[in-house]
Motif scaffolding. Structure first.
Motif: not given
Length: 215
Positions: A170-195
């Motif tokens: 879902l993250n790779l397709s542009g969706e963000a169903p969850l938001c309470e990420y750790t710091e590392a998770g936030k960076y990884i999910s941001a990169i996922m969004g761009l890619i």
């Protein structure tokens, strides 16, 4: 006539799935049921006629028609819904929705789409392969980043690589169903969004160009 019968049959099935049907729709549903019976009779007769005339319609044999795409669709749309009146089953009733595919004979939408996909198969294959590899990689990274998340719901979604693949997709397709990420998770999910945006736009551009070439 075929368009009307297909639309009536599909609408009858859709309204029939309502658990609580409004009283004002009773007459409409009854009328659609009559049209659905008519559609079943007409499509069964059409199917039998097409089998009989298969060799004169460009098919090598009657078996060739039965095993063709249109033959399979005609059979599923005619025979099994008819069997439902004698041997009621939810699956047979649901096959009425496949009657929409009968319109392909007149509009050729799926044939056109198939041609575009086949023409662009090399680019789409490379894109799909790369996307699959990145999906596994990011699922693994998110598993290690979020498996010990203090939020129990987040930790549950990332309790294993297999479970994290659903949210990662879902993250790779542009969706963000969850938001309470750790710091590392936030960076990884941001990169996922761009890619992810890049990988989604490649097939869109290829298909758009293919449709433009067809015009």
């Amino acid at each position: 006539v075929s368009l009307f019968l297909v639309a009536s049959s599909a609408m009858h099935f859709i309204l029939g799935t309502l658990k609580q049907q409004p009283a004002r729709l009773d007459e409409l549903v009854f009328l659609l049921e009559i049209f659905d019976v008519m559609a079943t009779i007409v499509f069964c007769a059409e199917y039998a006629f097409r089998i009989y005339c298969a060799t004169s319609s460009g098919y090598s044999s009657r078996v060739g028609y039965l095993l063709s795409g249109f033959g399979l669709i005609d059979g599923l749309c005619a025979v099994l819904p008819a069997v439902n009146y004698v041997y009621p089953r939810a699956l047979f009733r649901a096959l009425r929705t496949l009657r929409i595919l009968k319109l392909e004979r007149y509009i050729g939408a799926f044939s056109t789409f198939k041609g575009i996909l086949w023409k662009s198969r090399a680019v789409l294959g490379v894109t799909g392969g790369a996307a699959g590899v990145l999906w596994v990689i990011f699922s693994t990274l998110m598993y290690y980043a979020e498996r010990n998340n203090p939020d129990p719901e987040m930790a549950e979604h990332y309790s294993s690589v297999a479970t994290s693949m659903w949210v990662t997709l879902l993250n790779l397709s542009g969706e963000a169903p969850l938001c309470e990420y750790t710091e590392a998770g936030k960076y990884i999910s941001a990169i996922m969004g761009l890619i992810g945006v890049g990988f989604v736009t490649i097939p869109m551009g290829v298909l758009g160009s293919g449709f433009q070439d067809m015009l």
